[in-house]
Scaffold this active site. Structure first.
Site, mmCIF file in Angstrom:
data_model
loop_
_atom_site.group_PDB
_atom_site.id
_atom_site.type_symbol
_atom_site.label_atom_id
_atom_site.label_comp_id
_atom_site.label_asym_id
_atom_site.label_seq_id
_atom_site.Cartn_x
_atom_site.Cartn_y
_atom_site.Cartn_z
ATOM 1 N N HIS A 188 59.215 45.462 36.195
ATOM 2 C CA HIS A 188 59.026 46.795 36.772
ATOM 3 C C HIS A 188 58.685 46.735 38.251
ATOM 4 O O HIS A 188 58.967 47.665 38.991
ATOM 5 C CB HIS A 188 57.986 47.582 35.976
ATOM 6 C CG HIS A 188 58.553 48.065 34.687
ATOM 7 N ND1 HIS A 188 58.359 47.410 33.504
ATOM 8 C CD2 HIS A 188 59.396 49.085 34.415
ATOM 9 C CE1 HIS A 188 59.028 48.025 32.552
ATOM 10 N NE2 HIS A 188 59.671 49.043 33.066
ATOM 11 N N ARG A 296 60.282 58.036 35.507
ATOM 12 C CA ARG A 296 59.396 57.191 34.686
ATOM 13 C C ARG A 296 57.984 57.773 34.762
ATOM 14 O O ARG A 296 57.178 57.385 35.608
ATOM 15 C CB ARG A 296 59.404 55.751 35.209
ATOM 16 C CG ARG A 296 60.704 54.994 34.963
ATOM 17 C CD ARG A 296 60.597 53.563 35.464
ATOM 18 N NE ARG A 296 61.612 52.683 34.935
ATOM 19 C CZ ARG A 296 62.765 52.407 35.534
ATOM 20 N NH1 ARG A 296 63.061 52.954 36.686
ATOM 21 N NH2 ARG A 296 63.625 51.579 34.978
ATOM 22 N N ARG A 332 61.161 61.139 31.378
ATOM 23 C CA ARG A 332 60.915 60.298 30.210
ATOM 24 C C ARG A 332 59.431 60.347 29.873
ATOM 25 O O ARG A 332 58.578 60.234 30.760
ATOM 26 C CB ARG A 332 61.322 58.857 30.528
ATOM 27 C CG ARG A 332 60.955 57.916 29.411
ATOM 28 C CD ARG A 332 61.496 56.551 29.660
ATOM 29 N NE ARG A 332 60.688 55.795 30.602
ATOM 30 C CZ ARG A 332 61.002 54.569 30.995
ATOM 31 N NH1 ARG A 332 62.092 53.993 30.569
ATOM 32 N NH2 ARG A 332 60.229 53.919 31.831
ATOM 33 N N GLU A 431 67.634 51.705 23.977
ATOM 34 C CA GLU A 431 67.182 50.472 24.630
ATOM 35 C C GLU A 431 66.729 49.429 23.622
ATOM 36 O O GLU A 431 66.167 48.408 23.990
ATOM 37 C CB GLU A 431 66.103 50.749 25.679
ATOM 38 C CG GLU A 431 64.920 51.543 25.207
ATOM 39 C CD GLU A 431 63.906 51.809 26.320
ATOM 40 O OE1 GLU A 431 63.993 51.224 27.401
ATOM 41 O OE2 GLU A 431 63.008 52.629 26.082
ATOM 42 N N ASN A 454 67.830 47.511 30.708
ATOM 43 C CA ASN A 454 66.833 46.460 30.972
ATOM 44 C C ASN A 454 66.214 45.987 29.665
ATOM 45 O O ASN A 454 66.132 44.798 29.387
ATOM 46 C CB ASN A 454 65.726 46.986 31.901
ATOM 47 C CG ASN A 454 66.282 47.677 33.117
ATOM 48 O OD1 ASN A 454 67.374 47.355 33.543
ATOM 49 N ND2 ASN A 454 65.558 48.637 33.657
ATOM 50 N N ASP A 455 65.788 46.960 28.860
ATOM 51 C CA ASP A 455 65.203 46.576 27.572
ATOM 52 C C ASP A 455 66.272 46.227 26.554
ATOM 53 O O ASP A 455 66.067 45.343 25.725
ATOM 54 C CB ASP A 455 64.295 47.694 27.040
ATOM 55 C CG ASP A 455 62.936 47.642 27.705
ATOM 56 O OD1 ASP A 455 62.370 46.538 27.769
ATOM 57 O OD2 ASP A 455 62.469 48.680 28.196
ATOM 58 N N ARG A 465 61.932 40.013 29.523
ATOM 59 C CA ARG A 465 62.382 40.402 30.864
ATOM 60 C C ARG A 465 61.399 39.992 31.954
ATOM 61 O O ARG A 465 61.722 40.027 33.144
ATOM 62 C CB ARG A 465 62.684 41.918 30.927
ATOM 63 C CG ARG A 465 61.480 42.800 30.741
ATOM 64 C CD ARG A 465 61.874 44.251 30.486
ATOM 65 N NE ARG A 465 61.950 45.042 31.691
ATOM 66 C CZ ARG A 465 62.090 46.377 31.707
ATOM 67 N NH1 ARG A 465 62.221 47.040 30.570
ATOM 68 N NH2 ARG A 465 62.143 47.033 32.820
ATOM 69 N N CYS A 502 70.674 54.458 32.387
ATOM 70 C CA CYS A 502 69.644 54.537 33.430
ATOM 71 C C CYS A 502 68.992 53.187 33.703
ATOM 72 O O CYS A 502 68.112 53.089 34.546
ATOM 73 C CB CYS A 502 68.595 55.585 33.093
ATOM 74 S SG CYS A 502 67.691 55.219 31.589
HETATM 75 C C1 PEP Z 1 65.408 50.218 30.643
HETATM 76 O O1 PEP Z 1 64.772 49.588 29.787
HETATM 77 O O2 PEP Z 1 66.575 49.933 30.992
HETATM 78 C C2 PEP Z 1 64.774 51.364 31.333
HETATM 79 C C3 PEP Z 1 65.462 52.154 32.125
HETATM 80 O O3 PEP Z 1 63.433 51.525 31.146
HETATM 81 P P1 PEP Z 1 62.312 50.606 31.858
HETATM 82 O O4 PEP Z 1 63.031 49.696 32.812
HETATM 83 O O5 PEP Z 1 61.366 51.507 32.526
HETATM 84 O O6 PEP Z 1 61.735 49.892 30.693
HETATM 85 MG MG MG Z 2 62.924 50.411 29.032
#
Ligand code: PEP
Ligand code: MG
Length: 545
Positions: A188, A296, A332, A431, A454-455, A465, A502
């Site tokens: 993050h 977020r 979100r 995700e 990402n997740d 991650r 996203c």
């Molecule tokens: C993701 O997981 O791709 C996402 C957009 O949420 P975050 O990166 O805040 O976990």
């Molecule tokens: Mg996420």
């Protein structure tokens, strides 16, 4: 000239002075003193300085985040003067002949423990506050501070690692670049750097911190992932030229403002922006995003020292919705847990936090926290075009419970005579692999999906991650990820829902054509990527194989 290599996570360069990030919780030693009067005078001076700093922070917060959020700093000022707290420190200095730093730290521990053990959740939350003010007093006693306070002006922040909460509390105006010894590109902190448009280099390795000092001149090259300390004149000139060329490229991209996101064959897509704070709206508008695809909201929680109240949240959501006019804003619900921790939640330590009590799991476990946010969101919904999005969904029953809670909150507001927009869209993040695989069951229950790559990458490829050693294995282009996205897109459309992406992959222009071919309706990216993705879309011809 010394060069350190890591991984660039935001392609831009900066030239400036280094500031080594020091944590507020300084290691405090117990020192025996003889002159207690002198020690008490030091304490008084430090407290005075701490109150003055808090006054400045209060004024800044008042301007930036409103009175409700700023109030905490008033409370902190009062806590510094609290009689019981001060008596305990003074007694320890006089009774045990110890230095003020130690007396403050020990009293902070005692008070924090006492607050934590109370039944009342308000009092429990004060534990973090007493630690916070004590750290500030200790910093004043030892004359240390945060990176920017100690050097002033714009700096390249160098740290071992930065937690998201530390990143958000930095004074962004004064950060030229981030360079960290650890970290991974999907963390993050890296995402925040991208959102803030600042060069960021991660994974430089532990040793670099021993070889740099505050005030060293350096170049942070986020393209090549290099930190060059004490650059020679030729290197400086080379980078100055590079930065000029980049500025020119950005200027050219600005000519795409107002243009459509349309391919050569006439296929259209929405390009929205990701934000972490209402303060990012300027960037969103400057880069001509069609809406906000991901706000977020957990950063509101990370920036606070206690649960943000319904009213404080309402004010922020209302501001974002009003600023975006008739453009869509997808907020979100809080995704606290894993690497995003706020002390006042008092979450138990977990063996595997990424697989733990995170996001909607936390919201469904602590429903009073969730309800407060839902009430604030629905109350704000009348000020624009709101979409509410739920993170980390894995099962149909979770979504059923969430939708029931939304209905209960709406009924509650109605009974209180408070307005909300009936057409507020509801959506979920895809995700987890589970959500993608059962997307045919989830799609009929919502208006939209948004893929959190990402997740989705972390959970599909079983790669943490946050772990910098897994970068090679953590391939977001992996066929499994692309198939899951395509599956979710097919199921969304078969059930009348729209689908966006996203996660960071949305900005990867090498995949834009593949996403268009899957029928993705929206890409939501960091504000500074909006025009680059528009540029890529406008060069694609889906009629050409
Ligand atoms: C993701 O997981 O791709 C996402 C957009 O949420 P975050 O990166 O805040 O976990
Ligand atoms: Mg996420």
């Amino acid at each position: 000239m010394t060069e350190f290599t890591g991984k660039g996570v935001y392609g831009a360069a900066a030239i400036g002075r280094i500031s080594v990030f020091r944590r507020q919780d300084i290691a405090v030693k117990r020192v025996r003193i003889t002159d207690t009067e002198k020690e008490l005078a030091r304490l008084e001076a430090a407290k005075e300085k701490a109150v003055a700093q808090l006054g400045e922070i209060y004024e800044k917060a008042l301007k930036e985040v409103g009175e409700a959020n700023a109030q905490i700093f008033e409370i902190h000022m009062m806590m510094v003067e609290d009689e019981d707290y001060n008596d305990a420190i003074t007694e320890m200095i006089q009774g045990q002949n110890v230095n003020a730093e130690y007396a403050v730290a020990a009293t902070a521990d005692n008070f924090a423990e006492m607050f934590s053990s109370m039944d009342d959740s308000y009092m429990q939350a004060r534990a973090a506050d007493v630690k916070d003010i004590s750290n500030r007093i200790i910093a004043c006693l030892t004359d240390s501070g945060t990176a920017q306070q100690s050097t002033g002006g714009k700096v390249i922040i160098c740290a071992d690692d930065l937690a998201p909460s530390e990143t958000v509390s930095l004074d962004k105006e004064n950060v030229l670049a981030f360079v960290t010894a650890h970290g991974s590109s999907n963390s993050h902190t890296a995402i925040l750097a991208r959102n803030m448009n600042i060069p960021a280099i991660i994974g430089v390795g532990e040793a670099f911190l021993q070889q740099i000092s505050d005030g060293d001149t350096a170049i942070a090259d986020g393209f090549a992932g290099k930190l060059i300390v004490h650059p020679d004149a030729d290197t400086l000139a080379e980078y100055e030229q590079k930065m000029q060329q980049e500025a020119e490229k950005r200027r050219l991209l600005q000519s795409l403002r107002g243009k459509e996101n349309v391919t050569l064959d006439g296929t259209k897509i929405n390009i929205y922006a990701n934000i972490g704070s209402a303060d990012n709206i300027g960037e969103v508008l400057l880069n001509d995003a069609g809406g906000i695809g991901l706000f977020r909201s957990e950063f509101l929680y990370l920036e606070s020292t206690d649960y943000p109240t319904e009213d404080a949240q309402f004010q922020v959501y209302k501001r974002v919705l009003e600023s975006m006019g008739c453009k869509k804003v997808i907020i979100r619900t809080l995704d606290i847990g894993a690497d995003k921790q706020a002390d006042y939640f008092h979450l138990a330590k977990e063996e595997n936090p990424a697989l733990g009590l995170r996001a909607v799991r936390l919201c469904l476990t602590r429903q009073e926290v969730f309800r407060t946010q839902l009430r604030a969101l629905y109350r704000a919904s009348v000020y624009g075009r709101l979409g509410i999005m739920f993170p980390m969904i894995t099962s149909v029953w979770e979504l059923e419970e969430i939708l029931a809670l939304c209905n209960a909150v709406k009924a509650e507001l109605k009974a209180e005579g408070l307005e909300y927009a009936e057409d507020t869209e509801l959506g979920i993040m895809i995700e987890t692999p589970a959500a993608a695989v059962i997307s045919d069951l989830l799609a009929p229950m919502v208006d939209f999906f948004s893929v959190g790559t990402n997740d989705l990458t972390q959970y599909t490829l079983a790669c943490d991650r946050q772990n910098p050693h897994l970068e090679r294995f953590c391939d977001p282009h992996h066929e499994a990820i692309l198939r899951l996205i395509a599956m979710a897109a097919k199921n969304a459309h078969a059930n009348g829902a729209w689908i966006g992406i996203c996660g960071e992959l949305a900005a990867d222009t090498s995949l834009t054509e593949a996403f268009l071919r899957m029928g993705i309706d929206e890409l939501s990216v960091s504000p500074s990527f909006v025009l680059r993705v528009r540029d890529a879309v406008r060069k694609i011809d889906l009629n050409q194989q």
